[in-house]
Design a protein around this motif. Structure first.
Motif, PDB file in Angstrom:
ATOM      1  N   PHE A  77      96.258  -6.494  33.894  1.00  0.00           N
ATOM      2  CA  PHE A  77      96.828  -6.891  34.550  1.00  0.00           C
ATOM      3  C   PHE A  77      96.323  -7.165  36.174  1.00  0.00           C
ATOM      4  O   PHE A  77      96.573  -8.308  36.741  1.00  0.00           O
ATOM      5  CB  PHE A  77      97.902  -6.623  34.199  1.00  0.00           C
ATOM      6  N   VAL A  78      96.567  -6.247  36.590  1.00  0.00           N
ATOM      7  CA  VAL A  78      96.344  -6.581  38.496  1.00  0.00           C
ATOM      8  C   VAL A  78      95.111  -7.017  38.750  1.00  0.00           C
ATOM      9  O   VAL A  78      94.984  -7.615  39.465  1.00  0.00           O
ATOM     10  CB  VAL A  78      96.240  -4.111  38.895  1.00  0.00           C
ATOM     11  N   GLY A  79      93.906  -6.196  37.863  1.00  0.00           N
ATOM     12  CA  GLY A  79      92.379  -7.468  38.363  1.00  0.00           C
ATOM     13  C   GLY A  79      92.600  -8.335  38.082  1.00  0.00           C
ATOM     14  O   GLY A  79      92.231  -9.650  39.398  1.00  0.00           O
ATOM     15  N   TRP A  80      93.412  -9.469  37.130  1.00  0.00           N
ATOM     16  CA  TRP A  80      93.367 -10.421  36.734  1.00  0.00           C
ATOM     17  C   TRP A  80      94.271 -11.511  37.547  1.00  0.00           C
ATOM     18  O   TRP A  80      94.148 -12.442  37.412  1.00  0.00           O
ATOM     19  CB  TRP A  80      94.113 -10.851  35.065  1.00  0.00           C
ATOM     20  N   ILE A  88      91.721 -13.226  45.388  1.00  0.00           N
ATOM     21  CA  ILE A  88      91.457 -12.973  46.811  1.00  0.00           C
ATOM     22  C   ILE A  88      89.939 -12.382  46.922  1.00  0.00           C
ATOM     23  O   ILE A  88      89.519 -11.583  45.492  1.00  0.00           O
ATOM     24  CB  ILE A  88      92.911 -11.556  46.963  1.00  0.00           C
ATOM     25  N   ARG A  89      89.720 -13.116  47.835  1.00  0.00           N
ATOM     26  CA  ARG A  89      88.173 -12.507  47.510  1.00  0.00           C
ATOM     27  C   ARG A  89      87.183 -14.144  47.081  1.00  0.00           C
ATOM     28  O   ARG A  89      85.569 -13.148  46.754  1.00  0.00           O
ATOM     29  CB  ARG A  89      87.372 -11.323  48.018  1.00  0.00           C
ATOM     30  N   TYR A 117      86.949  -8.353  38.911  1.00  0.00           N
ATOM     31  CA  TYR A 117      88.086  -7.407  39.635  1.00  0.00           C
ATOM     32  C   TYR A 117      88.408  -6.190  38.631  1.00  0.00           C
ATOM     33  O   TYR A 117      89.279  -5.572  39.067  1.00  0.00           O
ATOM     34  CB  TYR A 117      88.653  -8.795  39.769  1.00  0.00           C
ATOM     35  N   ILE A 118      89.076  -6.084  37.321  1.00  0.00           N
ATOM     36  CA  ILE A 118      89.441  -5.541  36.648  1.00  0.00           C
ATOM     37  C   ILE A 118      88.769  -4.720  36.361  1.00  0.00           C
ATOM     38  O   ILE A 118      89.861  -3.112  36.834  1.00  0.00           O
ATOM     39  CB  ILE A 118      89.042  -6.035  35.230  1.00  0.00           C
TER      40      ILE A 118
END
Length: 329
Positions: A59-62, A69-70, A98-99
């Motif tokens: 979830f945080v990666g998504w 972000i970047r 990201y994940i």
């Protein structure tokens, strides 16, 4: 009725103590109150069941990907690296990166190893594992290279649990999260080598039969760098590993912690040994050696592109003009 045969367990030797000479922690720690609050929050996250922690990481990666972000950095890097891929394919790789990063953070703050059963494949893959063990058994030491890939923190711990004495070349960091990760490195048995005096400390470590692990995918100022190709473009890279290999005569092994398709399990893979540069004092030899190591890293990233940190400005530093001074070994 036959009973099921349990899966072989990972070899779990007692974690070693780090070399006393390499346990100093440099960097800026938070205030006692902020440090206590941040650590209690991280303790709560680490105490969650493994499946929930991984769901949180995804979830945080998504979320970071969705908020952009970047994201422009990641997509620009991927467009250069994979011009043949579609925009949708490159975005899928970026989301995976990201994940992966979120997973690394949540896994690396875990001080008590709250890991799901069989998270780690017991057998080390790759042609270099037996040679690396033989070097350590002879007391000769070795140089190890990895990247911001898979989970580099956990890969180091996997090596330590298999009896490989490990010292990591690191930078001073600040903040509660980074300090927690550094403390976990020491508690796992890793020594810390900082940039100031790094070559002398690395030479001492391999002379003592230990290993030195370096992340070789970080850019640095052009005056201090060599520029091997990485995905077809010159990439600012430290020659420090090549310098230590040249002066010590130690081989270099690329070591990667690779995730399976689920992202929740890993194996360790060790490349074939890369011989040290043979010509002392020649800049071309250091560059060629660094290029050979970087080429192995690129092979791994091409095999598992969503496990590398594409949101890093890897190519931001360009080679200096012709005739400028180059770093010396």
């Amino acid at each position: 009725m036959s009973l099921p045969v349990p899966a072989p367990e990972s070899p779990r030797l007692p974690l070693p103590l780090p070399p006393a000479r390499l346990t100093q922690v440099l960097g800026e720690r938070p205030s006692p109150l902020m440090g206590w609050l941040a650590n209690r929050l991280m303790d709560a996250v680490c105490a969650l069941p493994a499946s929930l922690r991984d769901a949180l990481a995804r979830f945080v990666g998504w979320l970071a990907y969705t908020l952009g972000i970047r994201l422009h950095v990641a997509l620009e890097n991927l467009a250069h690296a994979y011009p043949e891929k579609s925009e949708a394919e490159r975005r899928a790789i970026a989301l995976g990166a990201y994940i992966t990063m979120a997973r690394v953070v949540l896994e690396s703050i875990d001080a008590k190893d709250h890991l799901e059963p069989a998270w780690e494949e017991p057998e080390v893959r790759g042609p270099g594992w037996e040679a690396l063990k033989a070097n350590i058994a002879r007391g000769q030491g070795a140089l190890l290279v990895t990247a911001h890939f898979g989970n580099w923190e956990r890969a180091g711990k996997m090596l330590l649990r298999r009896g490989i004495p490990l010292n990591a070349l690191v930078r001073p960091l600040k903040g509660a999260l980074n300090n927690r990760i550094v403390d976990n490195r020491i508690s796992a048995g890793a020594g810390l080598i900082y940039p100031k005096g790094a070559i002398a400390q690395a030479l001492e470590a391999v002379k003592l039969g230990e290993t030195v692990l370096m992340l070789l995918d970080q850019s640095l100022p052009a005056k201090a760098a060599v520029f091997p190709p990485f995905f077809g473009r010159p990439a600012s890279t430290t020659p420090a590993m090549a310098v230590v290999a040249q002066r010590s005569g130690c081989p270099v092994f690329v070591v990667m912690g690779i995730r399976d398709p689920s992202g929740r399990k890993m194996w360790l893979e060790v490349s074939e040994a890369i011989a040290p540069p043979q010509v002392a004092g020649e800049q071309d030899a250091l560059t060629a050696h660094t290029a050979a190591v970087t080429a192995v890293l690129e092979q791994y990233v091409r095999r598992y592109p969503d496990q590398w940190l594409w949101l890093h400005r890897r190519w931001k530093v360009q080679p200096p003009p012709e005739g400028s001074a180059a770093p010396q070994g």
